[in-house]
Design an enzyme around this catalytic site. Structure first.
Site, PDB file in Angstrom:
ATOM      1  N   ASN A 130     -91.076 -41.407  14.909  1.00  0.00           N
ATOM      2  CA  ASN A 130     -90.812 -39.984  15.845  1.00  0.00           C
ATOM      3  C   ASN A 130     -90.082 -39.182  14.710  1.00  0.00           C
ATOM      4  OD1 ASN A 130     -89.853 -38.232  17.226  1.00  0.00           O
ATOM      5  ND2 ASN A 130     -88.199 -39.375  18.455  1.00  0.00           N
ATOM      6  N   TRP A 131     -90.822 -38.282  14.371  1.00  0.00           N
ATOM      7  CA  TRP A 131     -90.192 -37.610  13.188  1.00  0.00           C
ATOM      8  C   TRP A 131     -89.127 -36.447  13.619  1.00  0.00           C
ATOM      9  CZ3 TRP A 131     -95.125 -35.414  10.402  1.00  0.00           C
ATOM     10  CH2 TRP A 131     -95.964 -36.308   9.546  1.00  0.00           C
ATOM     11  N   LYS A 132     -89.018 -36.438  15.093  1.00  0.00           N
ATOM     12  CA  LYS A 132     -88.134 -35.342  15.572  1.00  0.00           C
ATOM     13  C   LYS A 132     -88.084 -33.774  15.088  1.00  0.00           C
ATOM     14  CE  LYS A 132     -85.075 -39.211  16.418  1.00  0.00           C
ATOM     15  NZ  LYS A 132     -83.758 -39.752  16.838  1.00  0.00           N
TER      16      LYS A 132
ATOM     17  N   HIS B 115     -87.756 -39.588  25.919  1.00  0.00           N
ATOM     18  CA  HIS B 115     -86.725 -39.715  24.798  1.00  0.00           C
ATOM     19  C   HIS B 115     -85.039 -39.431  25.330  1.00  0.00           C
ATOM     20  CE1 HIS B 115     -84.581 -39.854  21.053  1.00  0.00           C
ATOM     21  NE2 HIS B 115     -85.735 -40.663  20.568  1.00  0.00           N
TER      22      HIS B 115
ATOM     23  N   GLU C  53     -83.157 -37.797  23.619  1.00  0.00           N
ATOM     24  CA  GLU C  53     -82.540 -36.695  23.470  1.00  0.00           C
ATOM     25  C   GLU C  53     -82.985 -35.572  24.184  1.00  0.00           C
ATOM     26  OE1 GLU C  53     -83.920 -37.056  19.408  1.00  0.00           O
ATOM     27  OE2 GLU C  53     -82.404 -38.527  18.881  1.00  0.00           O
TER      28      GLU C  53
ATOM     29  N   GLU D  14     -84.736 -48.029  24.260  1.00  0.00           N
ATOM     30  CA  GLU D  14     -84.074 -47.411  23.152  1.00  0.00           C
ATOM     31  C   GLU D  14     -82.515 -47.311  23.784  1.00  0.00           C
ATOM     32  OE1 GLU D  14     -86.583 -45.046  20.164  1.00  0.00           O
ATOM     33  OE2 GLU D  14     -86.072 -43.627  21.880  1.00  0.00           O
TER      34      GLU D  14
ATOM     35  N   GLY E 160     -79.976 -43.339  15.915  1.00  0.00           N
ATOM     36  CA  GLY E 160     -79.588 -42.572  14.711  1.00  0.00           C
ATOM     37  C   GLY E 160     -78.024 -42.759  14.372  1.00  0.00           C
TER      38      GLY E 160
ATOM     39  N   SER F 160     -82.233 -47.360  15.456  1.00  0.00           N
ATOM     40  CA  SER F 160     -81.839 -47.621  14.062  1.00  0.00           C
ATOM     41  C   SER F 160     -82.634 -48.918  13.401  1.00  0.00           C
ATOM     42  CB  SER F 160     -80.472 -48.041  14.022  1.00  0.00           C
ATOM     43  OG  SER F 160     -79.604 -46.826  14.164  1.00  0.00           O
TER      44      SER F 160
ATOM     45  N   GLY G 170     -87.174 -43.648  14.211  1.00  0.00           N
ATOM     46  CA  GLY G 170     -86.875 -42.282  13.912  1.00  0.00           C
ATOM     47  C   GLY G 170     -86.513 -42.013  12.469  1.00  0.00           C
ATOM     48  N   GLY G 171     -85.419 -42.188  12.035  1.00  0.00           N
ATOM     49  CA  GLY G 171     -85.110 -41.878  10.687  1.00  0.00           C
ATOM     50  C   GLY G 171     -85.847 -42.358   9.667  1.00  0.00           C
TER      51      GLY G 171
HETATM   52  C1  PEP Z   1     -85.614 -42.441  17.982  1.00  0.00           C
HETATM   53  O1  PEP Z   1     -85.024 -41.468  17.835  1.00  0.00           O
HETATM   54  O2  PEP Z   1     -86.731 -42.770  18.722  1.00  0.00           O
HETATM   55  C2  PEP Z   1     -85.021 -43.665  17.077  1.00  0.00           C
HETATM   56  C3  PEP Z   1     -85.189 -44.708  17.417  1.00  0.00           C
HETATM   57  O3  PEP Z   1     -84.162 -42.890  16.179  1.00  0.00           O
HETATM   58  P1  PEP Z   1     -83.619 -43.736  14.902  1.00  0.00           P
HETATM   59  O4  PEP Z   1     -84.531 -44.765  14.476  1.00  0.00           O
HETATM   60  O5  PEP Z   1     -83.299 -42.884  13.732  1.00  0.00           O
HETATM   61  O6  PEP Z   1     -82.320 -44.731  15.392  1.00  0.00           O
END
Ligand code: PEP
Length: 251
Positions: free
Chosen positions: A9-11, A96, A98, A168, A174, A214, A235-236
């Protein structure tokens, strides 16, 4: 049998040129040896067509990070499921945390989004998970149950069989905090049990439930080794091809 999947997930990161370069780099890294899991990249809308085009014929599939709760019309700035589908993307991340927290996406809105995604032959990657206070109060099970019941348990068994779930924990997204493998397994097994109760054991066994929060090259293997964790939503660590590839290699 359910599929193992690593989805990125590049956001809201990467210009078009940077995103195309990242997708190309990943494609090259994965070309040498087929991965032991499905690979999806969730890009911003503007990248979808280019990334779908450049990954055609490769193992990489493409996801949008959202799609509208309306079919078409006067909804300035929105992107419909049909539009996403027309880019060559096959998946859409919905629900998600967010989107729920910053854009007011309610259970009802998400229910509509899931229905429209399925109608347009997109596979929803439907995200659920509790916030920190809910985890501290021991309410994580009731939170994910309510999220499922309100937005996806209305689906027919056939349609439910088409979706992917991502658990999640919001406190892990994050933040560098990760659910322990035990915490992940415990709630993934609970979620699978809910699916079994609603749709039967076979559907439950066939549903891919990804972990997100994470996840990184250092913890992916231990998380994915749990029987009810079928991969990750990343994500990251999906923003660097080498890190994302290392997570894929955990399978
Ligand atoms: C996400 O936003 O779906 C996610 C899991 O982010 P991160 O891996 O950065 O925690």
């Amino acid at each position: 049998m359910r599929k193992n999947i690593v989805a990125g997930n590049w956001k809201m990161n990467k210009t078009l040129q940077e995103g195309v370069a990242l997708a190309n780099e990943l494609k090259e890294l994965l070309a040498a040896k087929a991965p032991n899991c499905g690979v999806i990249v969730g890009t911003p809308f503007i990248h979808l067509a280019s990334v779908a085009d450049l990954t055609k014929g490769s193992v990489i599939k493409v996801a949008a990070q959202n799609s509208a709760d309306k079919e078409s019309g006067a909804y300035t700035g929105e992107i419909s499921a049909a539009m996403v589908k027309s880019t060559g993307a096959e998946y859409v991340i919905l629900g998600h945390s967010e989107r729920r927290a910053y854009y007011g996406e309610t259970y009802e809105i998400l229910k509509e989004k899931v229905l429209l995604a399925l109608k347009n032959e997109l596979t929803p990657i439907f995200c659920i998970g509790e916030v920190k206070e809910e985890r501290e109060a021991g309410k994580q099970n009731e939170v994910v149950k309510a999220q499922l019941e309100a937005s996806v348990f209305n689906l027919s068994k056939e349609d439910f069989g088409k979706i992917v779930l991502a658990y999640e924990p919001v406190w892990a997204i994050g933040t560098g905090l990760t659910a322990t493998p035990q915490q992940a397994q415990e709630i993934h097994a609970y979620i699978r049990g809910l699916i079994a109760g609603k749709y039967g054991k076979e559907t439950a066994e066939n549903t891919s439930i990804l972990y997100g929060g994470s996840c990184n090259p250092g913890n992916a293997k231990e998380l994915f080794s749990n029987p009810d964790v079928d991969g990750g939503l990343i994500g990251g660590a999906s923003l660097k091809a080498a890190d994302f590839k290392a997570i894929i290699d955990a399978f």
